[in-house]
Design a protein around this motif. Structure first.
Motif, short mmCIF file in Angstrom:
data_model
loop_
_atom_site.label_atom_id
_atom_site.label_comp_id
_atom_site.label_asym_id
_atom_site.label_seq_id
_atom_site.Cartn_x
_atom_site.Cartn_y
_atom_site.Cartn_z
N ARG A 75 -12.17 58.88 12.05
CA ARG A 75 -11.92 57.43 12.00
C ARG A 75 -10.59 57.25 11.31
O ARG A 75 -10.42 57.62 10.15
CB ARG A 75 -13.02 56.71 11.22
CG ARG A 75 -12.83 55.19 11.19
CD ARG A 75 -14.01 54.53 10.50
NE ARG A 75 -14.00 54.75 9.07
CZ ARG A 75 -13.62 53.83 8.17
NH1 ARG A 75 -13.21 52.64 8.55
NH2 ARG A 75 -13.64 54.11 6.89
N VAL A 76 -9.62 56.70 12.03
CA VAL A 76 -8.27 56.53 11.53
C VAL A 76 -7.99 55.04 11.33
O VAL A 76 -8.19 54.24 12.25
CB VAL A 76 -7.23 57.14 12.50
CG1 VAL A 76 -5.81 56.94 11.96
CG2 VAL A 76 -7.50 58.62 12.72
N GLN A 77 -7.54 54.70 10.13
CA GLN A 77 -7.13 53.33 9.85
C GLN A 77 -5.70 53.14 10.34
O GLN A 77 -4.84 54.01 10.14
CB GLN A 77 -7.20 53.05 8.35
CG GLN A 77 -8.58 53.20 7.75
CD GLN A 77 -9.50 52.04 8.10
OE1 GLN A 77 -9.07 51.01 8.60
NE2 GLN A 77 -10.78 52.22 7.85
N VAL A 78 -5.44 52.01 10.99
CA VAL A 78 -4.11 51.68 11.48
C VAL A 78 -3.74 50.30 10.93
O VAL A 78 -4.55 49.37 11.00
CB VAL A 78 -4.05 51.66 13.02
CG1 VAL A 78 -2.66 51.30 13.51
CG2 VAL A 78 -4.48 53.01 13.60
N VAL A 79 -2.54 50.19 10.39
CA VAL A 79 -2.06 48.92 9.85
C VAL A 79 -0.73 48.58 10.52
O VAL A 79 0.14 49.45 10.66
CB VAL A 79 -1.87 48.99 8.32
CG1 VAL A 79 -1.28 47.70 7.78
CG2 VAL A 79 -3.21 49.30 7.65
N GLY A 80 -0.60 47.35 10.97
CA GLY A 80 0.63 46.92 11.60
C GLY A 80 0.80 45.42 11.48
O GLY A 80 -0.08 44.73 10.94
N PRO A 81 1.90 44.87 12.00
CA PRO A 81 2.12 43.43 11.93
C PRO A 81 1.28 42.69 12.96
O PRO A 81 0.53 43.30 13.73
CB PRO A 81 3.62 43.31 12.21
CG PRO A 81 3.93 44.50 13.05
CD PRO A 81 3.03 45.60 12.58
N ALA A 82 1.42 41.38 13.01
CA ALA A 82 0.66 40.55 13.94
C ALA A 82 0.86 41.03 15.37
O ALA A 82 1.98 41.37 15.78
CB ALA A 82 1.12 39.09 13.82
N GLY A 83 -0.23 41.10 16.14
CA GLY A 83 -0.17 41.54 17.52
C GLY A 83 -0.23 43.03 17.72
O GLY A 83 -0.19 43.51 18.86
N PHE A 84 -0.35 43.80 16.65
CA PHE A 84 -0.27 45.24 16.78
C PHE A 84 -1.49 45.83 17.49
O PHE A 84 -1.38 46.84 18.20
CB PHE A 84 -0.09 45.90 15.42
CG PHE A 84 0.47 47.29 15.50
CD1 PHE A 84 1.81 47.48 15.75
CD2 PHE A 84 -0.34 48.40 15.37
CE1 PHE A 84 2.35 48.75 15.87
CE2 PHE A 84 0.18 49.68 15.46
CZ PHE A 84 1.53 49.85 15.72
N ALA A 85 -2.65 45.22 17.34
CA ALA A 85 -3.83 45.72 18.04
C ALA A 85 -3.63 45.66 19.54
O ALA A 85 -4.05 46.56 20.27
CB ALA A 85 -5.07 44.92 17.63
N GLY A 86 -2.99 44.59 20.02
CA GLY A 86 -2.70 44.49 21.44
C GLY A 86 -1.78 45.59 21.91
O GLY A 86 -1.94 46.14 23.02
#
Length: 331
Positions: A75-86
């Motif tokens: 399970r890897v946590q990913v952090v990014g700015p707005a819209g990054f999941a898309g």
């Protein structure tokens, strides 16, 4: 040092920072561009990928990480700015996942998007589901930018302006609790697992009356009577600032995030004389980088993200950063 950071591609290649910590199995990646300098065994340790923004030099290496993780229980946590999941969704959907039912190991990415507002959106992508996007409950935004804990490490993030939202990061270690062996000996107390409860109570700020079990068969003693046995020292802190315009608003955010950092990794793409070009590209100059480091009180400065136009003048950029910070050049 407990934190062991490494610029993946020197001062001129794709930005990226690898961070490992003593006694912590999982490692952290800040930005995910060229990952070719990391061995597979290192990439398989990654538990957190924090991406400042989705320009290619900060994000192009994700597929190498993905390829190694397929078939692993992770399970890897990913952090990014707005819209990054898309953006991650479309990256994952570039591949065909019709055989995932044959892969028993559970692989999941959980994305937190850092943006202004009261809540941060969260999304999960599981290999077993063909990496479809599943919304998770949003996470309340925290005033100091704390996003998550990875073992003993805390990740903080702040939104900067690069013509697009770009995140700055700080990785902070929990405070250290050191035991005075001489004081244990003076009181006839042994070392051993019982000290973990003492350390935990001190770190938690427990009241002096909190009972601490002793290993000798004696009755528990109050925390207040045992505090002299330990010393609390601040944990290490590093900050990572890249791809931000030299504006007053950006400086204020960057300085707050990097305040008292033991190590500050800060971009310095353009020479001080090229300030107009830096402003047009929404990057820092060497002078701006040095001034931010100075005002943040960073103890050690690591400039990086030098523009290729200065390929033969890296020493000049380095000198300009330290001159602006009011520091002597490191040996």
């Amino acid at each position: 040092m407990t934190l062991h950071p490494r610029l993946l591609n020197g001062r001129t290649g794709d930005p990226g920072l690898w961070i490992e910590a003593r006694h912590q199995p999982e490692a952290i990646l800040l930005d995910c561009g060229d990952l070719s300098t990391l061995a597979p065994r290192q990439l398989l340790r990654v538990g957190l990928v924090a991406v400042s923004h989705a320009h290619m030099d900060h994000w192009a290496g994700f597929d190498r990480l993905l390829r190694l993780l397929i078939g692993r229980q992770r399970r890897v946590q990913v952090v990014g700015p707005a819209g990054f999941a898309g953006r991650l969704f479309h990256r994952l959907q570039a591949y065909t996942w019709n055989l995932v039912d044959r892969i028993p190991a559970e692989l999941a990415f959980e994305v937190t998007e850092i943006a202004p507002g009261a809540h941060w959106a969260r999304t999960r992508f599981r290999l077993a589901e063909g990496f479809r996007a599943v919304p998770l409950p949003s996470q309340p935004a925290v005033a100091d930018g704390t996003v998550l804990q990875l073992g003993a490490l805390r990740l903080r993030a702040a939104v900067l302006d690069h013509g697009t939202p770009s995140l700055g990061f700080a990785v902070e270690e929990a405070a250290h609790v050191n035991v005075w062996r001489s004081r244990l000996d003076a009181r006839g107390l042994p070392t051993g697992p019982w000290l973990a409860a003492l350390k935990a109570a001190v770190l938690a700020g427990a009241p002096d009356g909190t009972p601490i079990p002793l290993p000798t068969g004696a009755p528990p003693q109050p925390l207040g009577a045992l505090r002299e046995l330990v010393e609390v020292t601040p944990g290490e802190r590093l900050a990572y600032l890249t791809d931000l315009a030299d504006t007053a608003a950006n400086r204020a955010v960057a300085i707050a995030l990097a305040r008292d950092a033991d190590i500050l990794f800060i971009e310095a793409p353009f020479a001080a004389a090229d300030a107009a070009h830096a402003l047009d590209r929404r990057h820092l100059t060497t002078r701006a980088a040095g001034e931010i480091a100075r005002d943040a009180g960073a103890r050690h400065i690591e400039p990086f993200h030098f523009s290729p136009r200065y390929e033969d003048a890296e020493a000049r950029l380095f000198s300009e950063v330290f001159a602006a910070a009011g520091r002597p050049l490191p040996h």
